[in-house]
Design an enzyme around this catalytic site. Sequence first.
Site, PDB file in Angstrom:
ATOM      1  N   ASP A 104     101.886  -8.377 -36.906  1.00 46.45           N
ATOM      2  CA  ASP A 104     100.783  -8.717 -36.007  1.00 46.45           C
ATOM      3  C   ASP A 104     101.238  -8.722 -34.546  1.00 46.45           C
ATOM      4  O   ASP A 104     100.494  -8.301 -33.656  1.00 46.45           O
ATOM      5  CB  ASP A 104     100.213 -10.092 -36.366  1.00 46.45           C
ATOM      6  CG  ASP A 104      99.428 -10.068 -37.664  1.00 46.45           C
ATOM      7  OD1 ASP A 104      99.178  -8.962 -38.179  1.00 46.45           O
ATOM      8  OD2 ASP A 104      99.080 -11.151 -38.155  1.00 46.45           O
ATOM      9  N   THR A 105     102.449  -9.192 -34.310  1.00 52.54           N
ATOM     10  CA  THR A 105     102.988  -9.203 -32.939  1.00 52.54           C
ATOM     11  C   THR A 105     103.131  -7.789 -32.409  1.00 52.54           C
ATOM     12  O   THR A 105     102.790  -7.503 -31.257  1.00 52.54           O
ATOM     13  CB  THR A 105     104.345  -9.923 -32.911  1.00 52.54           C
ATOM     14  OG1 THR A 105     104.184 -11.270 -33.360  1.00 52.54           O
ATOM     15  CG2 THR A 105     104.922  -9.931 -31.498  1.00 52.54           C
ATOM     16  N   THR A 120     101.411  -5.205 -33.374  1.00 56.77           N
ATOM     17  CA  THR A 120     100.055  -4.704 -33.156  1.00 56.77           C
ATOM     18  C   THR A 120      99.518  -5.156 -31.804  1.00 56.77           C
ATOM     19  O   THR A 120      98.955  -4.358 -31.039  1.00 56.77           O
ATOM     20  CB  THR A 120      99.115  -5.203 -34.263  1.00 56.77           C
ATOM     21  OG1 THR A 120      99.616  -4.772 -35.532  1.00 56.77           O
ATOM     22  CG2 THR A 120      97.717  -4.642 -34.082  1.00 56.77           C
ATOM     23  N   GLY A 161     102.570  -0.914 -39.512  1.00 57.89           N
ATOM     24  CA  GLY A 161     102.301  -0.606 -40.913  1.00 57.89           C
ATOM     25  C   GLY A 161     103.582  -0.472 -41.722  1.00 57.89           C
ATOM     26  O   GLY A 161     103.655  -0.912 -42.874  1.00 57.89           O
ATOM     27  N   ARG A 187     104.615  -2.839 -44.924  1.00 55.34           N
ATOM     28  CA  ARG A 187     104.993  -2.332 -46.238  1.00 55.34           C
ATOM     29  C   ARG A 187     106.355  -2.859 -46.665  1.00 55.34           C
ATOM     30  O   ARG A 187     106.562  -3.201 -47.829  1.00 55.34           O
ATOM     31  CB  ARG A 187     104.977  -0.799 -46.227  1.00 55.34           C
ATOM     32  CG  ARG A 187     103.582  -0.199 -46.253  1.00 55.34           C
ATOM     33  CD  ARG A 187     103.618   1.297 -46.456  1.00 55.34           C
ATOM     34  NE  ARG A 187     104.196   1.988 -45.314  1.00 55.34           N
ATOM     35  CZ  ARG A 187     103.503   2.369 -44.242  1.00 55.34           C
ATOM     36  NH1 ARG A 187     102.206   2.099 -44.164  1.00 55.34           N
ATOM     37  NH2 ARG A 187     104.084   3.002 -43.246  1.00 55.34           N
ATOM     38  N   SER A 207      97.716  -7.170 -45.913  1.00 55.97           N
ATOM     39  CA  SER A 207      96.710  -8.227 -45.925  1.00 55.97           C
ATOM     40  C   SER A 207      95.379  -7.764 -45.351  1.00 55.97           C
ATOM     41  O   SER A 207      95.316  -6.824 -44.560  1.00 55.97           O
ATOM     42  CB  SER A 207      97.211  -9.431 -45.115  1.00 55.97           C
ATOM     43  OG  SER A 207      97.326  -9.090 -43.749  1.00 55.97           O
ATOM     44  N   ASP A 262      92.228  -1.385 -32.481  1.00 55.47           N
ATOM     45  CA  ASP A 262      92.074   0.062 -32.285  1.00 55.47           C
ATOM     46  C   ASP A 262      90.869   0.356 -31.405  1.00 55.47           C
ATOM     47  O   ASP A 262      90.908   1.230 -30.539  1.00 55.47           O
ATOM     48  CB  ASP A 262      91.905   0.772 -33.631  1.00 55.47           C
ATOM     49  CG  ASP A 262      93.219   0.955 -34.361  1.00 55.47           C
ATOM     50  OD1 ASP A 262      94.278   0.713 -33.756  1.00 55.47           O
ATOM     51  OD2 ASP A 262      93.188   1.327 -35.552  1.00 55.47           O
TER      52      ASP A 262
END
Length: 260
Positions: A48-49, A51, A89, A93, A99, A110
Amino acid sequence: MGQPVASRGRTATPTVGKAMLNKYARAFFTRVLTPFAAFLIRRGVSPDTVTLIGTAGVVAGALVFYPMGEFFWGTVVITLFVFSDLLDGNMARQLGRSSRWGAFLDSTLDRVADGAIFGGFALWYAAGGDDTVLCAVSIFCLASGQVVSYTKARGESIGLPVAVNGLVERAERLVISLVAAGLAGLHAFGVPGIQYLLPVALWIVAVGSLVTLVQRVVTVRREAAEADAVAGDAAAADEEDGGDGTVADRSGSRGSEAAK
């Protein structure tokens, strides 16, 4: 930006060209980014960071450089941060964290990144670029891209597979726009005539997005009609079965009363 979850229903079948591009490009970047992803995981960095940082970098590159007409350097900065789209991603993985939250955050950011890129183009043409038509085209690319994504998400949310990719999806919009912008930026280094690539690319993206939107709307309409017809047949069948059952129960009850 790469944190997948299981999808419902059928998935759209990509074209041969897209399938090959996805297969070989993803395999290449997976090999390149896997060691770096593992390094970040060991340092306690979450997907998440990555992203969030990637999106912030894209937004900064688009809204700082593009409105000034610095298309080459803006594209360089954006491209560097776009790789976070694959990196997060890869990390997810490796961690086994595919999630729903990651997928939601990924898709939402995005849209933010796309809006910043085409918004940057619009700001340039509204000011230094002095071209209201291309400003409008940039805004149309921004809006149509959001709506194209929404149609698929909304269709899937009501239980339809939306089994169509469309002519110009997000990957194509970004590749066409960023490559054209980066090359157009070479005009500042003395390459003549190359600045016209960006306007051409924006028109291509605008027309392609419109075609894709129509494709998805038509597909959703067809799938909705099919689903409604199946539901109607099922309801009619249930009603018929219930009626027969009721008759059978009544006749059985009368038989019991006669027996008494």
